[in-house]
Write a protein that holds these residues in place. Structure first.
Motif, PDB file in Angstrom:
ATOM      1  N   ILE A  10     -11.261  28.044  -7.070  1.00  0.00           N
ATOM      2  CA  ILE A  10     -11.704  28.297  -5.702  1.00  0.00           C
ATOM      3  C   ILE A  10     -13.153  27.857  -5.519  1.00  0.00           C
ATOM      4  O   ILE A  10     -13.450  26.955  -4.758  1.00  0.00           O
ATOM      5  CB  ILE A  10     -11.543  29.787  -5.320  1.00  0.00           C
ATOM      6  N   CYS A  51     -14.165  35.650  -6.471  1.00  0.00           N
ATOM      7  CA  CYS A  51     -13.068  34.830  -5.945  1.00  0.00           C
ATOM      8  C   CYS A  51     -11.697  35.459  -6.175  1.00  0.00           C
ATOM      9  O   CYS A  51     -10.854  35.431  -5.289  1.00  0.00           O
ATOM     10  CB  CYS A  51     -13.116  33.433  -6.540  1.00  0.00           C
ATOM     11  N   PHE A  55      -9.594  36.400  -2.971  1.00  0.00           N
ATOM     12  CA  PHE A  55      -8.353  35.658  -2.777  1.00  0.00           C
ATOM     13  C   PHE A  55      -7.174  36.625  -2.724  1.00  0.00           C
ATOM     14  O   PHE A  55      -6.317  36.532  -1.849  1.00  0.00           O
ATOM     15  CB  PHE A  55      -8.169  34.637  -3.910  1.00  0.00           C
ATOM     16  N   ARG A  58      -7.010  38.398   0.417  1.00  0.00           N
ATOM     17  CA  ARG A  58      -6.829  37.443   1.503  1.00  0.00           C
ATOM     18  C   ARG A  58      -8.049  37.226   2.397  1.00  0.00           C
ATOM     19  O   ARG A  58      -7.928  36.859   3.547  1.00  0.00           O
ATOM     20  CB  ARG A  58      -5.609  37.790   2.326  1.00  0.00           C
ATOM     21  N   LYS A  61      -8.616  31.955   1.823  1.00  0.00           N
ATOM     22  CA  LYS A  61      -7.353  31.215   1.823  1.00  0.00           C
ATOM     23  C   LYS A  61      -7.686  29.751   1.590  1.00  0.00           C
ATOM     24  O   LYS A  61      -8.810  29.321   1.836  1.00  0.00           O
ATOM     25  CB  LYS A  61      -6.630  31.375   3.158  1.00  0.00           C
ATOM     26  N   ILE A  67     -11.291  25.670   1.909  1.00  0.00           N
ATOM     27  CA  ILE A  67     -11.395  27.130   1.932  1.00  0.00           C
ATOM     28  C   ILE A  67     -11.587  27.611   3.359  1.00  0.00           C
ATOM     29  O   ILE A  67     -12.441  27.121   4.094  1.00  0.00           O
ATOM     30  CB  ILE A  67     -12.568  27.599   1.047  1.00  0.00           C
ATOM     31  N   HIS A 103       0.607  31.932   0.346  1.00  0.00           N
ATOM     32  CA  HIS A 103      -0.532  32.849   0.321  1.00  0.00           C
ATOM     33  C   HIS A 103      -1.175  32.949   1.706  1.00  0.00           C
ATOM     34  O   HIS A 103      -1.492  34.040   2.179  1.00  0.00           O
ATOM     35  CB  HIS A 103      -1.559  32.377  -0.711  1.00  0.00           C
TER      36      HIS A 103
END
Length: 112
Positions: A10, A51, A55, A58, A61, A67, A103
């Motif tokens: 991420i 992160c 993540f 949520r 994303k 990102i 996700h």
């Protein structure tokens, strides 16, 4: 010498291995048997500096490789999130897109 990961999937920060966990893009319990076996694409290295939790809950994303954030309503957290917004997520690949799309479709902050 500390072994380092060149970048979390991420944030892309270079971090010591001890601060990296295997994160599932799509929750394992939601995966089909075939998806569980697709470890190279359904899982990713992610840092525990924030992160992973952001993540998981949520607030972060990945949409089309970039990102996207949801503000937490807490100034310090939102400042960190803002530093990530719009950046390219190095863990995104076309093979992982279906898992990132799953996700992103999950909308409840704080979900586990």
């Amino acid at each position: 010498m500390t072994k380092r990961l060149n970048g979390s999937s991420i944030c892309s920060y270079e971090i010591p291995f001890g601060f990296v966990v295997a994160g599932h893009i799509k929750k394992r319990r939601e995966c089909t048997d075939a998806e569980r076996l697709d470890v190279a694409h359904v899982a990713m290295p992610i840092c525990v500096f924030g992160c992973d939790a952001l993540f998981e809950k949520r607030y972060i994303k990945v949409v089309n490789g970039s990102i996207v954030i949801t503000n937490a309503g807490i100034a310090d957290v939102d400042t960190y999130l803002g530093s990530l917004e719009g950046r390219k997520a190095p863990g995104w690949t076309s093979e992982r897109e279906k898992y990132f799309a799953w996700h992103s479709a999950q909308t409840v902050n704080g979900a586990s």
